[in-house]
Design a protein around this motif. Structure first.
Motif, mmCIF file in Angstrom:
data_model
loop_
_atom_site.group_PDB
_atom_site.id
_atom_site.type_symbol
_atom_site.label_atom_id
_atom_site.label_comp_id
_atom_site.label_asym_id
_atom_site.label_seq_id
_atom_site.Cartn_x
_atom_site.Cartn_y
_atom_site.Cartn_z
ATOM 1 N N ARG A 1 -14.720 0.391 3.822
ATOM 2 C CA ARG A 1 -15.555 1.775 4.040
ATOM 3 C C ARG A 1 -15.907 2.994 3.382
ATOM 4 N NH1 ARG A 1 -9.361 2.385 7.363
ATOM 5 N NH2 ARG A 1 -8.498 2.859 5.624
ATOM 6 N N SER B 1 -2.721 1.819 -4.545
ATOM 7 C CA SER B 1 -3.614 2.904 -3.467
ATOM 8 C C SER B 1 -4.490 3.446 -3.750
ATOM 9 C CB SER B 1 -2.229 3.906 -4.011
ATOM 10 O OG SER B 1 -2.570 5.670 -3.523
ATOM 11 N N ASP C 1 -11.448 0.927 -1.074
ATOM 12 C CA ASP C 1 -10.926 1.292 1.122
ATOM 13 C C ASP C 1 -12.728 0.366 0.758
ATOM 14 O OD1 ASP C 1 -11.509 1.137 3.563
ATOM 15 O OD2 ASP C 1 -10.182 3.408 3.200
ATOM 16 N N GLY D 1 -9.337 -2.008 3.343
ATOM 17 C CA GLY D 1 -9.415 -1.148 3.857
ATOM 18 C C GLY D 1 -10.264 -2.348 5.367
ATOM 19 N N HIS E 1 0.858 -1.316 0.530
ATOM 20 C CA HIS E 1 -0.114 -0.003 -0.056
ATOM 21 C C HIS E 1 0.855 1.243 0.191
ATOM 22 C CE1 HIS E 1 -3.630 -2.220 1.289
ATOM 23 N NE2 HIS E 1 -2.867 -2.813 1.812
ATOM 24 N N LEU E 2 0.585 1.947 -0.858
ATOM 25 C CA LEU E 2 1.652 3.571 -0.821
ATOM 26 C C LEU E 2 1.738 4.587 0.509
ATOM 27 C CD1 LEU E 2 3.474 4.886 -2.828
ATOM 28 C CD2 LEU E 2 1.807 5.990 -4.053
ATOM 29 N N ASN E 3 0.823 4.706 1.322
ATOM 30 C CA ASN E 3 0.432 5.603 1.654
ATOM 31 C C ASN E 3 1.613 4.399 2.932
ATOM 32 O OD1 ASN E 3 0.633 7.125 4.007
ATOM 33 N ND2 ASN E 3 -1.218 7.337 3.703
HETATM 34 C C1 LIG Z 1 -3.409 -2.408 11.057
HETATM 35 C C2 LIG Z 1 -2.961 -2.997 9.677
HETATM 36 C C3 LIG Z 1 -1.684 -1.292 8.905
HETATM 37 C C4 LIG Z 1 -3.117 -3.858 8.724
HETATM 38 C C5 LIG Z 1 -2.235 -4.297 7.415
HETATM 39 N N1 LIG Z 1 -3.743 -4.682 7.059
HETATM 40 C C6 LIG Z 1 -4.547 -4.487 6.135
HETATM 41 N N2 LIG Z 1 -5.729 -4.433 6.049
HETATM 42 C C7 LIG Z 1 -6.775 -3.589 5.391
HETATM 43 N N3 LIG Z 1 -6.269 -2.511 4.419
HETATM 44 C C8 LIG Z 1 -4.709 -2.281 4.327
HETATM 45 C C9 LIG Z 1 -3.629 -2.613 5.273
HETATM 46 N N4 LIG Z 1 -2.271 -1.915 5.308
HETATM 47 C C10 LIG Z 1 -2.582 -0.993 4.296
HETATM 48 N N5 LIG Z 1 -4.300 -1.147 4.297
HETATM 49 C C11 LIG Z 1 -5.095 0.107 3.091
HETATM 50 O O1 LIG Z 1 -4.095 0.852 2.097
HETATM 51 C C12 LIG Z 1 -5.073 2.158 2.446
HETATM 52 C C13 LIG Z 1 -2.928 3.170 3.387
HETATM 53 O O2 LIG Z 1 -2.264 2.974 1.572
HETATM 54 P P1 LIG Z 1 -3.399 4.102 0.273
HETATM 55 O O3 LIG Z 1 -3.482 5.120 1.478
HETATM 56 O O4 LIG Z 1 -5.040 3.198 -0.381
HETATM 57 O O5 LIG Z 1 -1.703 4.274 -0.482
HETATM 58 C C14 LIG Z 1 -5.148 2.007 3.990
HETATM 59 O O6 LIG Z 1 -5.913 3.440 4.611
HETATM 60 C C15 LIG Z 1 -6.246 1.144 4.167
HETATM 61 O O7 LIG Z 1 -6.977 0.977 3.513
#
Ligand SMILES: CC(C)=CCNc1ncnc2c1ncn2[C@@H]1O[C@H](COP(=O)(O)O)[C@@H](O)[C@H]1O
Ligand SMILES: [Zn+2]
Length: 324
Positions: free
Chosen positions: A133, A89, A131, A164, A20-22
């Motif tokens: 959510r 992302s 996402d 998400g 995941h980018l962020n």
């Molecule tokens: C507690 C934790 C971080 C667990 C990791 N497992 C995950 N499970 C589901 N969605 C995720 C997870 N890690 C990141 N994401 C998704 O990736 C997003 C961040 O990357 P981006 O904003 O899409 O660029 C988060 O807001 C979430 O929607």
């Protein structure tokens, strides 16, 4: 960590399919932004930094500096010996700054192109994330955006991710949206059974079937899943993206040795080691391979095979991608 072993894993040519980018933004990148943009007071908008604690970049800062952030993340993966990377992302917008979801996607694509132009030895593709959510309507918008970019991005946008908070919403509401994406040729990687008690949802989503599964932590019977779920995964030969540190620090598995990598790897099922959120969990792909090897006593030959087999699971076009 001994240096000779560390060097082996860093030099090992690797494929990263679940990032995941962020969540991949490193502390170094954050510090760089803080020192270069003191007026933004970035520090104050972040949650606690620390090993394993939740630590993502503030949404606004992330959006405004997404080009810099994306190029940094790609450079870091390249420096870690990743030769093929699929970034994912969630398209986002900021009404006050005029940033739209479309311009966000364009920015990430530009960052990928910039890294290519610099001659970085890494092939990068992009998955747009839904996402869960945000509900069905936004999911449909994301699919439409992905469709558009699949046709206009020179093959850089290859598919969709469903992620998400796994406890929010139900996959059945997203089925028609995901079906449509599949029909138009977008590849699907779905976070599935990331938490317990999602048998019904996982069963429904497996019927699509997805092209890859993120985590799949609770699919197998030993942890409350079911044999019929496992059989569906095996029958359709759906690769799993397995993120050891993410699951241990996220507390969905009790320890490295109890990670479900063991279950799927022993079955000879395609299991791809990934990082998930390398920034949040303070890890990198080399370290994840090394952890898998030491925890499950994999020989170097087996580690090499593991990284080579990941090539069969990529969403990018078939290409003469030989890791060497
Ligand atoms: C507690 C934790 C971080 C667990 C990791 N497992 C995950 N499970 C589901 N969605 C995720 C997870 N890690 C990141 N994401 C998704 O990736 C997003 C961040 O990357 P981006 O904003 O899409 O660029 C988060 O807001 C979430 O929607
Ligand atoms: Zn994930």
């Amino acid at each position: 960590m001994d240096n000779e072993a560390g060097a082996f894993y860093r030099k090992l040519p690797k494929v990263e399919l679940h990032a995941h980018l962020n969540g991949s933004v490193s502390v170094q990148t954050m510090e760089k932004l803080i020192s270069r943009k003191p007026h933004l007071n970035i520090k104050h908008s972040m949650t606690a930094i620390g090993k394993g604690q939740r630590r993502t970049l503030d949404e606004f800062v992330f959006l405004v500096f997404s080009f810099q952030v994306a190029t940094d993340v790609i450079r870091e993966f390249a420096a870690d010996g990743v030769k093929y990377l699929e970034l994912r992302s969630t398209p986002r917008e900021e009404k006050n700054t005029g940033l739209t979801k479309k311009s966000y996607v364009e920015t990430v694509i530009k960052a990928i192109q910039q890294c290519k132009n610099e001659g970085l030895d890494i092939d990068v593709r992009f998955l747009l994330a839904i996402d869960r959510r945000n509900g069905t309507e936004v999911a449909m918008e994301t699919v439409e955006l992905a469709e558009e970019f699949m046709l206009s991005s020179d093959g850089l946008v290859v598919g969709l991710d469903l992620s998400g908070d796994p406890t929010v919403g139900h996959g059945k509401d997203l089925l028609p949206v995901l079906q449509r994406a599949k029909n138009c040729g977008l590849k699907l990687s779905l976070h599935l059974s990331e938490v317990p008690s999602q048998l019904e949802e996982s069963d429904l989503l497996l019927n699509l079937p997805p092209d890859r599964i993120g985590h799949g932590t609770f699919l197998h019977p030993e942890v409350g899943g079911s044999q019929s779920l496992v059989d569906k995964v095996l029958k359709n030969n759906i690769p799993l993206e397995l993120c050891l540190t993410s699951n241990v620090k996220g507390k969905t598995v009790p320890s490295y040795s109890k990670h479900h990598f063991k279950y799927w790897y022993q079955l000879g099922h395609p299991s791809v080691i990934c990082t998930d959120d390398k920034g949040v969990f303070c890890t990198d792909l080399s370290q994840e391979y090394q952890l898998a090897a030491t925890t499950f006593s994999l020989s170097r030959e087996a580690v090499w095979q593991l990284s080579q087999q990941a090539i069969d699971c990529i969403f990018g076009p078939e290409m003469p991608l030989v890791l060497q």
